[in-house]
Design a protein around this motif. Structure first.
Motif, short mmCIF file in Angstrom:
data_model
loop_
_atom_site.label_atom_id
_atom_site.label_comp_id
_atom_site.label_asym_id
_atom_site.label_seq_id
_atom_site.Cartn_x
_atom_site.Cartn_y
_atom_site.Cartn_z
N GLY A 50 0.65 -0.84 -0.14
CA GLY A 50 0.09 -0.61 0.28
C GLY A 50 0.84 1.07 -0.03
O GLY A 50 1.86 1.53 -0.48
N PRO A 51 0.07 2.21 0.09
CA PRO A 51 -1.36 2.13 0.58
C PRO A 51 -2.44 1.07 0.24
O PRO A 51 -2.27 1.57 -1.49
CB PRO A 51 -2.27 3.35 1.01
CG PRO A 51 -1.66 4.53 0.04
CD PRO A 51 0.47 3.73 -0.29
N VAL A 52 -3.28 0.82 0.70
CA VAL A 52 -4.34 -0.23 -0.34
C VAL A 52 -5.70 0.10 1.02
O VAL A 52 -6.04 0.23 1.72
CB VAL A 52 -3.82 -1.76 0.37
CG1 VAL A 52 -5.17 -2.72 -0.15
CG2 VAL A 52 -3.01 -2.47 0.20
N GLY A 57 -18.96 -1.62 -2.02
CA GLY A 57 -20.56 0.04 -1.35
C GLY A 57 -19.96 0.51 -0.25
O GLY A 57 -19.53 1.10 -0.70
N SER A 58 -21.02 0.47 0.76
CA SER A 58 -20.03 1.14 2.50
C SER A 58 -19.59 0.76 2.91
O SER A 58 -18.66 1.30 4.35
CB SER A 58 -21.88 2.11 3.19
OG SER A 58 -21.68 0.42 4.03
N ILE A 59 -18.44 -0.14 2.85
CA ILE A 59 -17.27 -1.06 3.32
C ILE A 59 -16.29 -0.50 3.04
O ILE A 59 -15.93 0.24 2.01
CB ILE A 59 -17.57 -2.56 3.17
CG1 ILE A 59 -19.03 -2.86 3.86
CG2 ILE A 59 -16.66 -3.43 3.91
CD1 ILE A 59 -18.88 -4.95 3.28
N LYS A 60 -15.43 0.30 3.61
CA LYS A 60 -14.37 0.23 2.91
C LYS A 60 -13.27 -0.28 4.45
O LYS A 60 -13.60 -0.06 5.33
CB LYS A 60 -14.91 1.92 3.44
CG LYS A 60 -12.90 2.45 2.33
CD LYS A 60 -12.74 4.27 2.57
CE LYS A 60 -12.17 4.94 1.89
NZ LYS A 60 -12.62 6.21 1.66
N ILE A 61 -12.24 -0.58 4.06
CA ILE A 61 -10.33 -1.13 4.37
C ILE A 61 -9.72 -0.13 3.86
O ILE A 61 -9.48 -0.27 3.11
CB ILE A 61 -10.67 -2.28 4.19
CG1 ILE A 61 -12.01 -3.39 5.42
CG2 ILE A 61 -8.96 -3.15 5.02
CD1 ILE A 61 -11.73 -5.21 4.66
N ASN A 62 -8.77 0.20 4.58
CA ASN A 62 -7.98 0.87 4.94
C ASN A 62 -6.59 0.80 5.43
O ASN A 62 -6.68 -0.25 6.86
CB ASN A 62 -7.55 2.17 5.06
CG ASN A 62 -8.07 3.30 3.94
OD1 ASN A 62 -8.63 3.59 2.73
ND2 ASN A 62 -9.60 3.92 4.12
N ALA A 63 -5.65 -0.33 4.56
CA ALA A 63 -4.66 -0.82 5.18
C ALA A 63 -3.13 -0.60 4.59
O ALA A 63 -3.68 -0.07 3.47
CB ALA A 63 -4.58 -1.85 5.29
N ASP A 64 -1.70 -0.73 5.05
CA ASP A 64 -0.38 -0.77 4.19
C ASP A 64 -0.78 -1.74 3.80
O ASP A 64 0.13 -1.34 2.78
CB ASP A 64 0.69 -0.89 5.80
CG ASP A 64 0.45 0.62 6.52
OD1 ASP A 64 -0.57 1.69 6.13
OD2 ASP A 64 0.77 0.60 7.71
N GLN A 65 -1.17 -3.30 3.90
CA GLN A 65 -1.36 -4.41 3.81
C GLN A 65 -2.17 -5.18 4.14
O GLN A 65 -2.57 -5.22 4.64
CB GLN A 65 0.38 -4.60 4.18
CG GLN A 65 0.61 -6.41 3.57
CD GLN A 65 2.69 -7.03 3.72
OE1 GLN A 65 3.36 -5.89 3.69
NE2 GLN A 65 1.84 -8.20 4.35
N LEU A 66 -2.40 -6.02 2.73
CA LEU A 66 -3.41 -6.56 3.08
C LEU A 66 -3.38 -8.10 2.21
O LEU A 66 -2.64 -8.10 0.80
CB LEU A 66 -4.58 -5.93 2.06
CG LEU A 66 -5.70 -6.67 1.83
CD1 LEU A 66 -6.66 -7.28 3.82
CD2 LEU A 66 -6.60 -6.69 0.84
N ARG A 67 -3.41 -9.13 3.24
CA ARG A 67 -2.82 -10.56 2.56
C ARG A 67 -4.16 -12.00 2.55
O ARG A 67 -5.13 -11.13 3.64
CB ARG A 67 -1.80 -10.91 3.71
CG ARG A 67 -1.04 -12.31 3.26
CD ARG A 67 0.20 -13.03 3.98
NE ARG A 67 -0.51 -13.13 5.70
CZ ARG A 67 -0.26 -13.98 5.77
NH1 ARG A 67 0.26 -14.98 4.97
NH2 ARG A 67 -0.43 -14.06 6.67
N ALA A 68 -4.29 -12.03 1.77
CA ALA A 68 -5.73 -13.36 1.25
C ALA A 68 -4.82 -13.78 1.33
O ALA A 68 -4.03 -14.36 0.27
CB ALA A 68 -6.68 -12.86 0.48
N PHE A 69 -5.25 -15.57 1.62
CA PHE A 69 -5.02 -16.80 1.17
C PHE A 69 -5.66 -17.65 2.65
O PHE A 69 -7.01 -17.19 2.81
CB PHE A 69 -3.45 -17.24 2.09
CG PHE A 69 -3.56 -16.74 4.23
CD1 PHE A 69 -3.47 -17.68 4.90
CD2 PHE A 69 -3.57 -15.75 4.27
CE1 PHE A 69 -3.72 -17.86 6.08
CE2 PHE A 69 -3.79 -14.77 5.16
CZ PHE A 69 -3.54 -16.18 6.64
N SER A 70 -5.31 -19.26 2.33
CA SER A 70 -5.82 -19.94 2.41
C SER A 70 -5.22 -20.22 3.82
O SER A 70 -3.91 -20.85 3.52
CB SER A 70 -6.23 -21.50 1.33
OG SER A 70 -7.68 -20.87 0.78
N ALA A 71 -5.65 -21.02 4.40
CA ALA A 71 -4.93 -21.58 5.19
C ALA A 71 -3.94 -22.96 5.42
O ALA A 71 -5.03 -23.79 4.52
CB ALA A 71 -5.86 -21.89 6.89
#
Length: 183
Positions: A50-52, A57-71
């Motif tokens: 990021g910034p990410v 819609g109305s949902i907003k996420i702000n982060a320096d880093q975003l990680r999406a994964f499967s355990a």
């Protein structure tokens, strides 16, 4: 092909995370803006740097880093937003705002659990819970807040009076309602 599955999985995570947001939000596209991203196909994860900003819609996420994964060894999808702090905001079905912030915001799709770690705050329409760790199970609607237990570090809950929302609606836009001092 597998890279597309990873991206689709991360987008599905965002959609399921919004289970308690406005109904219309669930029908909106998920848009992720980042400076860069990497996909680790072997380990089934995407990392956005990021910034990410994530919007649905109305949902907003702000982060320096975003990680999406499967355990590992599981079909469970996990989303982890980190920052100083990472933030999450949305408008609930009844029109009230809700927000959260922490150094790490983790969402586990299988258990529908949102975990805020490190200077965590959960705020809904002016009422607030703060602590080192806040865990919220969306399905069971159960919240657990913990402190580190060191010194003066405590879980703090601030509950606004019943007329708080009415005062917010009637306050002039240039003069916001002051929160009452809880000391």
């Amino acid at each position: 092909m597998k890279q597309n599955n990873i991206l689709l999985a991360s987008l599905m995570l965002m959609t399921s995370m919004s289970a308690f947001a406005k109904v219309g939000d669930l029908q909106q596209e998920v848009k992720i803006k980042a400076v860069s991203q990497t996909a680790d196909i072997k380990n089934n994860q995407i990392i956005f740097f990021g910034p990410v900003e994530v919007v649905q819609g109305s949902i907003k996420i702000n982060a320096d880093q975003l990680r999406a994964f499967s355990a590992e060894g599981e079909n469970s999808k996990i989303l982890v937003a980190t920052g100083n702090p990472a933030t999450y905001s949305q408008i609930l079905d009844d029109g009230r705002p809700a927000s959260a912030s922490a150094k790490e915001i983790r969402y586990e799709m299988a258990t529908r659990t949102l975990t805020l770690t490190g200077t965590a705050t959960l705020d809904q329409a002016g009422s607030q819970v703060t602590g080192n760790l806040i865990r919220y199970n969306i399905i069971q609607q159960k919240l657990i807040a913990e402190s580190t237990g060191n010194g003066d570090d405590r879980v703090i809950t601030i509950i606004q009076p019943d007329n708080y929302q009415e005062e917010l609606k009637n306050a002039p836009e240039d003069k916001p309602v002051k929160k009452q001092d809880s000391k």
